[in-house]
Enzyme design. Structure first.
Site, PDB file in Angstrom:
ATOM      1  N   ASP A 178      -2.011 -15.609   3.605  1.00 12.72           N
ATOM      2  CA  ASP A 178      -0.631 -15.184   3.334  1.00 12.72           C
ATOM      3  C   ASP A 178       0.216 -15.322   4.590  1.00 12.72           C
ATOM      4  O   ASP A 178       0.973 -14.410   4.939  1.00 12.72           O
ATOM      5  CB  ASP A 178      -0.654 -13.739   2.824  1.00 12.72           C
TER       6      ASP A 178
ATOM      7  N   PHE B 166       0.793  -1.225   0.000  1.00 10.82           N
ATOM      8  CA  PHE B 166       0.000   0.000   0.000  1.00 10.82           C
ATOM      9  C   PHE B 166       0.822   1.270   0.000  1.00 10.82           C
ATOM     10  O   PHE B 166       0.400   2.287  -0.490  1.00 10.82           O
ATOM     11  CB  PHE B 166      -0.871   0.044   1.252  1.00 10.82           C
TER      12      PHE B 166
ATOM     13  N   LYS C 277       0.601   2.953   8.961  1.00  9.05           N
ATOM     14  CA  LYS C 277       0.668   2.457   7.584  1.00  9.05           C
ATOM     15  C   LYS C 277      -0.116   3.432   6.721  1.00  9.05           C
ATOM     16  O   LYS C 277      -1.292   3.697   6.995  1.00  9.05           O
ATOM     17  CB  LYS C 277       0.017   1.083   7.557  1.00  9.05           C
TER      18      LYS C 277
HETATM   19  P1  AMP Z   1       3.341  -4.240   5.500  1.00 12.20           P
HETATM   20  O1  AMP Z   1       2.919  -3.173   4.563  1.00 12.20           O
HETATM   21  O2  AMP Z   1       2.312  -4.514   6.535  1.00 12.20           O
HETATM   22  O3  AMP Z   1       3.789  -5.479   4.783  1.00 12.20           O
HETATM   23  O4  AMP Z   1       4.613  -3.703   6.288  1.00 12.20           O
HETATM   24  C1  AMP Z   1       5.863  -3.487   5.692  1.00 12.20           C
HETATM   25  C2  AMP Z   1       6.980  -3.611   6.722  1.00 12.20           C
HETATM   26  O5  AMP Z   1       6.815  -2.599   7.710  1.00 12.20           O
HETATM   27  C3  AMP Z   1       6.945  -4.922   7.518  1.00 12.20           C
HETATM   28  O6  AMP Z   1       7.638  -5.938   6.838  1.00 12.20           O
HETATM   29  C4  AMP Z   1       7.603  -4.537   8.816  1.00 12.20           C
HETATM   30  O7  AMP Z   1       8.996  -4.620   8.704  1.00 12.20           O
HETATM   31  C5  AMP Z   1       7.201  -3.085   9.009  1.00 12.20           C
HETATM   32  N1  AMP Z   1       6.027  -2.989   9.889  1.00 12.20           N
HETATM   33  C6  AMP Z   1       4.752  -3.067   9.526  1.00 12.20           C
HETATM   34  N2  AMP Z   1       3.937  -2.941  10.585  1.00 12.20           N
HETATM   35  C7  AMP Z   1       4.723  -2.799  11.658  1.00 12.20           C
HETATM   36  C8  AMP Z   1       4.487  -2.646  13.080  1.00 12.20           C
HETATM   37  N3  AMP Z   1       3.250  -2.621  13.552  1.00 12.20           N
HETATM   38  N4  AMP Z   1       5.542  -2.536  13.892  1.00 12.20           N
HETATM   39  C9  AMP Z   1       6.800  -2.579  13.398  1.00 12.20           C
HETATM   40  N5  AMP Z   1       7.083  -2.722  12.096  1.00 12.20           N
HETATM   41  C10 AMP Z   1       6.085  -2.833  11.222  1.00 12.20           C
END
Ligand code: AMP
Length: 823
Positions: A678, A539, A573
């Protein structure tokens, strides 16, 4: 013979033919624009089978029972319904196995249809192709009809429907009659109640198009109880000697006659009425002068019959009739009205009825004109159709040429299930090495993998076995191009290939979700202070932020236990600014999914910023990032420690404790019938003290083609974690999550040293999937990690990859097993 009307009145009412306008088809929700209500039209020719109404499963969680609604504009007598699923010419596999029907005459009072035995659920489709027709017994009289899929939450449903019947020219919208009585005939209980009466002021057996037999103890409807077809009253209970009935109509009409079907089995004390007196009302009061008929009571024949009561062209919207007893009992099975020149039921109308003679020369001229217009229109339609057929033939011919070309091409390929990408794509000078581009150059956007698999020798038959699913998705795999981000390296790129609907089986148990407070609060964006970038996903970016006042903002249920830091550190995010509408919708859907999940091993959504762009979701911050990175770092540490001859800090049990937590989170999801789709170390996050939480519900929302994720035009799928049936059949279930858990456990125990099946190319992984399908013992399993005890490997890991999904363990069992392996 007795059910002539029901048998005749079975015309398609216009979903298929288009007589029902798009604006008259609505729905409680839709998953996407391409699955809106207007696409819910049954398609008998099967066409390409694309387009159907598919509800947004998540809105069921908000308590909305999903429905597809058809407004017929006027009252109709509906005897039959037809349903069909969505197959999209082999790419889709959604259908409603069961559904219910609700209907309404006025659009505000809704009645749930049930059969004569009180069953509401109708058995629907068994596959995405076939049209299943169901007789409505009893039929319904309605203007609005709702189809309500009943799901077991293990699959997405899509519906295409048609209604069959005829217009209800009778105009009767309700009747009220005294409750029917019970007769005891030679010790036999005979009930004369109106068992299908459909509401406080409704319609029922007197308008169901079914007429009782001469012997009221028997029914023309198989296996119904004695007396079922009649509504009847005992003289004893009516001191005035008559039964009064009120009939309400849709508007003021000019009534010519009423026909009442009466039983006349006088040997059992039942006889037709001796007098009928009808009153009329078109304004506030009943008119004083009634119409009365005193038919000759038949004392000879016991045949049940229609008795016609002439109504003398009286105008009314309400008619009140009093039927006088001539014996101990009076039994009616049908009442029908004729008003104006509208005669709905020809089988009830004597041919020589003088009230229906058309003797108007103007009418003849009008009919002549209409016939001429119709003839001209027919000619135009024939010309248009001819042109279309011609065009289609040309198109088919060119496709066939391409198919033939491909068949020939594949024949030159290895006979078996082998894929040589470069050779498949080498012809035509295409720079891409995607198989798809070879097959369907006519339609670059949407490809049909099932055709390709049919061309392959072993899959020529097995595609049938595989049903309508896209069994050759695997074959369509394009080699991943450039060196990708690690997560992308774990997943495979499909060249515009995926009908994501086949990857759409996201199971959500709404009952379990119902009642959960799912409202996500909007957090003031200005109270977020950016600290650092944590990562990047489909995203957009994930940032570490300080959230001022977050602890106060969260209610008790949401507040993070044992964390009173202020400002609180959170992960934010953000949806990238250039995201398209689908990505935006999916981002919001992921928010909705996450907002309902509450478990110590599921990452928690705390708040959102969705009032303005860019959309953000605020989740709890997991200090140690994702499990994949975490384990990689641990491994490097281990190597360093080994180098300096220092004892390892990492024990096998620590790793199993992590797996236990993932199993626990998955156990929670499975209790909700929620399929993650996933599961992998990259999608688990690590907090303090080795706390693991499952995150990333991105895949569980990718439901339909239109919504499918494309990165540089490519849909992506984590094939190395996917079960064979997910890849070949597009089937995602709890059991396929179990498969992925086995791979995740393998990743943990190998400290993410390498990708699963790293020695296999993407194509070989797919080939291996084919071996799982063929089950000839040629399939390759992930090897036992060095630190993994034999028992854990054979009893647990390998059991996750059993061919038969039913034989795979549940998360509950695995959780217990892993806990036991710790002691
Ligand atoms: P995602 O878009 O959810 O796949 O997140 C991408 C990357 O961001 C992940 O692989 C984590 O390394 C980091 N990340 C996502 N959410 C968190 C969180 N709540 N706390 C720490 N790192 C995060």
């Amino acid at each position: 013979m007795l059910r002539v009307f029901v048998e005749i009145c079975r015309y398609p009412l216009g979903m298929t033919g288009g007589q029902i306008q798009d604006e008259d088809i609505s729905a409680s929700s839709q998953w996407s624009e391409s699955t809106a209500a207007r696409f819910g039209r049954l398609d008998f020719d099967n066409g390409d089978g694309d387009g159907a109404w598919c509800p947004d499963i998540m809105s069921e969680l908000d308590g909305v029972k999903e429905y597809l609604q058809v407004d017929l504009r006027t009252l109709h007598f509906i005897t039959l319904v037809g349903t069909q699923g969505r197959h999209a010419d082999g790419m889709g596999n959604e259908f409603a196995q069961r559904y219910m029907i609700k209907y309404s005459r006025d659009g505000s009072n809704w009645v749930g249809w049930h059969d004569r035995k009180g069953r509401q659920v109708i058995e629907g489709n068994r596959n995405a192709y076939d049209v299943v027709l169901k007789d409505l017994e009893p039929p319904i009289i309605a203007r609005f009809v709702r189809f309500m899929p009943v799901t077991d939450h293990s699959m997405i449903v899509c519906m295409r429907v048609e209604l069959y019947g005829c217009e209800w020219l009778d105009g009767l919208v309700s009747y009220s009659i005294p409750d029917g009585h019970q007769m005891i005939y030679r010790g036999l209980d005979v009930y004369f109640n109106d068992s299908v009466y459909d509401g406080a002021s409704g319609l029922g057996q007197l308008t169901d198009g079914t007429w009782g037999l001469d012997d009221f103890l028997h029914s023309p409807i198989y296996s119904m109880s004695p007396g079922y077809d009649y509504v009847g009253w005992s003289n004893k209970s009516f001191p005035k000697g008559y039964v009064e009935m009120i009939f309400e109509f849709d508007h003021v009409r000019n009534f010519t006659s009423m026909k009442v079907h009466c039983n006349n089995m006088f040997s059992r004390g039942v006889r037709m009425f001796r007098q009928a007196t009808c009153y009329f009302r078109s304004g506030p009061d009943w008119e004083a002068d009634p119409v009365t008929l005193r038919p000759t009571v038949d004392r000879v024949s016991q045949i049940a019959r229609f008795v016609t009561v002439p109504l003398g062209d009286r105008t009314a919207s309400l008619i009140k009739c009093r039927f006088h007893f001539s014996d101990l009992w009076m039994l009616f099975s049908e009442v029908a009205f004729q008003s104006g020149s509208a005669v709905y039921n020809t089988s009830l109308t004597p041919r020589d009825d003088p009230t229906h003679k058309v003797d108007d020369s103007n009418t003849r001229i009008l009919i002549g004109c209409l016939v001429a217009i119709i003839a001209i229109l027919l000619t135009i339609i024939v010309i248009i159709l001819w042109r279309q057929v011609w065009q289609k033939m040309l198109e088919k011919a060119s496709r066939r040429m391409l198919d033939d070309e491909l068949t020939a091409h594949l024949a030159i390929q290895t006979q078996a299930f082998s894929l040589n990408h470069s050779s498949l794509s080498s012809e035509g000078g295409s720079t891409s090495n995607s198989t798809y581009e070879r097959i369907f150059p006519l339609c670059a956007d949407y490809q049909e993998p099932s055709r390709l698999i049919r061309k392959l020798p072993e899959f020529a038959q097995s595609t049938e076995h595989l049903g309508s699913c896209t069994s050759s998705r695997a074959l369509a795999v394009g080699a991943s191009d450039s060196a990708p981000h690690y997560a992308e390296a774990d997943i495979i790129s499909l060249q515009e290939s995926s009908d994501s609907s086949t990857y759409s089986i996201t199971a959500v148990n709404m009952n379990l979700f119902a009642g959960t407070d799912s409202s996500m609060k909007e957090f003031p964006r200005h109270k977020l202070t950016f600290k650092e970038k944590l990562g990047e996903g489909q995203f957009g970016e994930v940032h570490l932020c300080e959230a001022e006042g977050m602890q106060d903002f969260l209610d008790e249920v949401l507040s993070i236990e044992g964390n009173n830091e202020s400002p609180l550190l959170v992960a934010v995010k953000t949806l990238r600014e250039d995201a398209n509408k689908n990505a935006r919708n999916d981002f919001l859907k992921e928010i909705r999914i996450m907002s309902r999940l509450r478990d110590p091993n599921i990452v928690r959504l705390l708040a959102v910023c969705v009032d303005t762009d860019p959309l953000c979701m605020i989740t709890e911050y997991m200090e140690n990032g994702d499990l994949n990175q975490f384990l990689c770092i641990l491994r490097l540490k281990e190597i360093t420690l080994f180098f300096f001859s220092v004892y390892s800090t990492l024990s096998y049990s620590k790793l199993i404790e992590m797996a236990v937590q993932i199993a626990s989170g998955m156990k929670y999801l499975s209790s909700l019938n929620f399929v993650h789709r996933d599961l992998a170390t990259r999608n688990c996050l690590v907090g303090k003290n080795y706390t693991i939480k499952i995150a990333d519900f991105g895949m569980s929302r990718n439901l339909y083609r239109g919504d499918y994720y494309r990165i540089q035009g490519r849909a992506i799928l984590p094939i190395r974690w996917m079960s064979w049936e997910s890849i070949l059949l597009g089937k995602f279930t709890m059991a396929s999550d179990v498969w992925a858990f086995g791979v995740t456990l393998w990743e943990i125990l190998t400290l993410c040293k390498e990708q699963p099946y790293s020695h296999l190319s993407d194509e070989q992984v797919i080939e291996n999937t084919g071996e799982f399908f063929r089950d000839q013992g040629k399939q390759v399993y992930l090897p036992k990690p060095p630190c993994c005890p034999e028992r854990v490997y054979t009893d647990l890991m390998l059991s996750c990859w059993r061919r038969n999904a039913k034989q795979r363990p549940s998360f509950q069992e695995m959780h217990t097993q892993l806990m036991e392996s710790l002691v």
